[in-house]
Design an enzyme around this catalytic site. Structure first.
Site, mmCIF file in Angstrom:
data_model
loop_
_atom_site.group_PDB
_atom_site.id
_atom_site.type_symbol
_atom_site.label_atom_id
_atom_site.label_comp_id
_atom_site.label_asym_id
_atom_site.label_seq_id
_atom_site.Cartn_x
_atom_site.Cartn_y
_atom_site.Cartn_z
ATOM 1 N N HIS A 467 0.888 -1.206 -0.044
ATOM 2 C CA HIS A 467 0.117 -0.004 -0.038
ATOM 3 C C HIS A 467 0.800 1.236 0.126
ATOM 4 O O HIS A 467 0.672 1.975 -0.951
ATOM 5 C CB HIS A 467 -0.836 -0.233 1.282
ATOM 6 N N GLU A 468 1.681 1.348 1.009
ATOM 7 C CA GLU A 468 2.690 2.585 1.040
ATOM 8 C C GLU A 468 3.563 2.510 -0.225
ATOM 9 O O GLU A 468 3.958 3.711 -0.584
ATOM 10 C CB GLU A 468 3.388 2.496 2.330
ATOM 11 N N HIS A 471 1.529 4.417 -2.834
ATOM 12 C CA HIS A 471 1.763 5.744 -2.847
ATOM 13 C C HIS A 471 3.215 6.284 -3.218
ATOM 14 O O HIS A 471 3.298 7.361 -3.788
ATOM 15 C CB HIS A 471 1.585 6.064 -1.312
#
Length: 675
Positions: A467-468, A471
């Site tokens: 997820h990170e 980003h």
């Protein structure tokens, strides 16, 4: 002159962390604030007629030294803080708020921007320039440019006060997290806990020169404890401790800060001509209005609640049959859910963890980025770090050109807040014919390696890393002209698309085969475990959806009305949790005093965006699945239309250009098993 105000003589212009002393920050801020004011004054005092270049573009590139110092300081304030950093933050925050007000409330500057804006029909601008012009004008009108002098002064006071109280809120949450320790001295109290968790707790106790084992509210310690500890009384103790952070009768209580923040935000919105803070925020979101957000949340609630109630009944029955638990409490949820999942799917995190060595998982994320976008990650040791745990990488395109610098900071420590986030130390932009590449960082809190084993992740932590990393890709692949439209500078309910879509790869055999190998034997994860991971993906998804919706509804409750009559935080929460409530209330607990996302982060009136972006990511990944999860043609469309474009155009235009249609909710409902 502070090193922070000079040109960094470092590899790739990276931050010279080892040369920065804490005492450097205040003089650096003072000088950079003065420089920014001088840059703005030059724009205001330009005798030439206002043009896009000498006003709008000049403003976009003003304050860059200050931005650089701010990102370095405040990133470290989150990841490597101390009492002195806290004190500096309290001093600097109101100064930054004052500068922002001095700029947006400068009538002469606004007049120049307004002249360009009103002449926009006669200008030949690119879509990015059109967006910058629109954004520049709105940044001023939405921040008080049209107010009278008295109201401008009120706005200044509100913003200065908000800056300080939000910082204090975050410092209190961190202090409460650090203050709690569950000190265990009897071995029988460790029953059920995984060996790695016990070893880490023993290591912490030894480092503090204590006997036995110490568990904390840091996630790598807290989550395994409430998930596996057989001792129900101790699960209760640590759960109540986590839920009462900054809600206790001590110096770190955040109740007054919560009420102050929501009231100041409301007063600010009213001053600017909006009914509520939510109305102010949502004007610049895909959702556009509080009504639309509430309709979206209520619609999902209707779809998820029957499943959630069925799942909760099943969990209650399971706990009753297994251990005679007549009333399921919050400290039972993770424990019995894990046991039920094991029974249903013969799957538990402890079986999976040996296949998720952090080193391999990170390598897997890099390989996915290579297959999709042609990115090569090389760890380097010639880039300065702010802590020995941090890893540094050069990221290059297939042609060998530099794409980005990437920092990875994975383990908990005293000066680091809980959770996981992506940030950057330098944005991407183009200036004077030169391409400046971004310096991007992800920060997580995973279990540290011990003497006998590497850092092994739960499957949930694997998806957190991806997820990170999503980003981070949004930041690294940015390809815009202006720094304030680059990378993750997009509408808040669009920013989670690149992160959440990456989680989908974690469930695919083709992806897991790249990195899911046993840390001792190097055997690939067995196909049966991959099948079980996929089968269990929608396990208790109704309950998980209800939990997310409850946070979104609470957020809209705080920010979607006049909060001036609210005095009891606990009662207010109970009212807003009523439609999503599953577990009995815990009197000692309240969420808001430690709800950092909305009170000290950027998610005020925006928590709904996690679910909003799930609709986007499920629809987008469905497109990949139809053509192959590593299909370069689809990946190029995703990179060219979404990842590289930042906030240069409206997100729905970008999404439709990638997908060929508006997003549909059906792929999300199908993935969640809610159809």
């Amino acid at each position: 002159m502070s090193i922070l105000n000079s040109v960094f003589k470092t590899v790739h212009d990276t931050a010279p962390f080892s040369q920065i002393k804490t005492s450097d920050y205040l003089p650096a801020f003072e000088q950079a604030l003065a420089l920014t004011r001088a840059e703005v004054n030059r724009i205001v005092n330009n005798t030439e007629p206002a043009s896009f270049e000498n006003t709008i573009e000049a403003m976009a590139f003003s304050g860059m030294q200050l931005d650089r110092i701010s990102t370095i300081f405040f990133n470290l304030h989150s990841a490597e803080t101390n009492d002195e950093m806290d004190r500096i933050a309290q001093e600097v925050a109101p100064q930054l708020a004052e500068l922002a007000n001095d700029i947006t409330l400068n009538q002469d500057l606004f007049n120049r921007i307004k002249q360009v804006y009103e002449n926009r029909e006669n200008l030949t601008l690119t879509p990015e320039q059109e967006t910058l012009l629109e954004k520049s004008y709105k940044d001023f009108t939405r921040n008080g440019a049209l107010l009278g002098d008295d109201d401008k002064e009120k706005l200044r006071k509100i913003d200065a006060e908000l800056a300080v109280v939000k910082l204090k809120f975050g410092e209190n949450v961190l202090a409460e997290t650090n203050a709690y320790q569950l000190h265990i001295t009897k071995e029988e109290d460790l029953q059920g806990l995984p060996a790695g968790t016990v070893e880490a707790a023993q290591g912490l106790a030894e480092s503090l020169e204590k006997e036995g084992w110490i568990f904390t509210l840091d996630y790598p310690s807290y989550i395994p404890f409430v998930t596996y500890a057989d001792n129900r009384d101790l699960r209760k103790e640590i759960t109540i401790a986590a839920g009462s952070k900054a809600f206790q009768a001590n110096e770190y209580n955040n109740e007054a800060h919560v009420l102050k923040i929501v009231n100041l935000r409301f007063q600010r919105a009213q001053l600017l001509g909006y009914n509520t803070h939510a109305d102010f925020v949502l004007e610049e979101r895909m959702a556009q209005s509080a009504n639309k957000v509430n309709e979206f949340l209520e619609d999902l609630l209707v779809k998820a609640k029957p499943a959630a109630l069925r799942e909760f009944d099943e969990l209650q029955q399971f706990a009753r049959d297994k251990d005679g638990i007549t009333a399921l409490e919050k400290w039972d949820g993770a424990y019995y859910s894990e046991k039920l999942k094991q029974q249903k799917f013969d799957l538990d995190d402890e079986k999976l963890k040996p296949y998720f060595n952090l080193e391999y998982v990170l390598s897997g994320a890099f390989q996915v980025a290579d297959k999709l976008f042609g990115l090569k990650f090389t760890e380097v040791d010639n880039i300065d770090k702010y802590h020995p745990d941090v890893q540094t990488f050069e990221v290059r395109n297939e042609d060998g050109s530099l794409t980005a610098i990437f920092y990875a900071d994975f383990f908990p420590r005293k000066g680091k807040r809980n959770g996981a986030w992506m940030t950057s130390f330098k944005p991407q932009y183009k200036l004077d014919g030169k391409e400046e590449r971004p310096h991007v960082s992800i920060v997580c809190n995973f279990t540290k390696p011990t003497a006998t084993r590497p850092s092994l992740l739960t499957f949930n932590e694997v998806t957190t890393l991806f997820h990170e990393f999503g980003h981070a890709l949004h930041g690294m692949l940015a390809n815009t002209t202006y720094p304030n439209l680059s990378g993750t500078s997009v509408f808040w309910d669009f920013v989670e698309l690149p992160s959440q879509i990456m989680e989908n790869w974690c469930y695919e055999q083709e992806c897991l085969a790249l990195f899911a190998k046993h840390y001792e034997s190097q055997e690939s994860i067995p196909m049966e475990l991959i099948t079980k991971i996929k089968e269990s993906a929608s396990f208790q998804e109704g309950m998980a959806t209800m939990r997310q919706l409850s946070f979104g509804l609470l957020d809209m409750g705080w920010h979607g009305q006049d909060p001036s009559t609210i005095s009891q935080i606990k009662a207010f929460e109970n009212q807003h949790f009523a439609s999503t409530k599953l577990y009995p209330d815990v009197q000692e607990n309240a969420m808001s005093p430690s709800f950092s996302h909305i009170f000290n982060g950027g998610y005020a009136s925006g928590y709904y965006s996690y679910k909003w972006a799930e609709v986007l990511d499920a629809d987008a990944f469905d497109y990949f699945q139809q053509h192959g999860i590593f299909n370069r043609e689809i990946a190029d469309k995703f990179k060219d239309n979404i990842l590289s474009k930042g906030g240069t155009e409206h997100p729905m235009i970008l999404y439709k250009r990638f997908r060929g249609q508006e997003p549909r909710v059906e792929p999300l409902l199908k993935r969640a098993g809610l159809l």
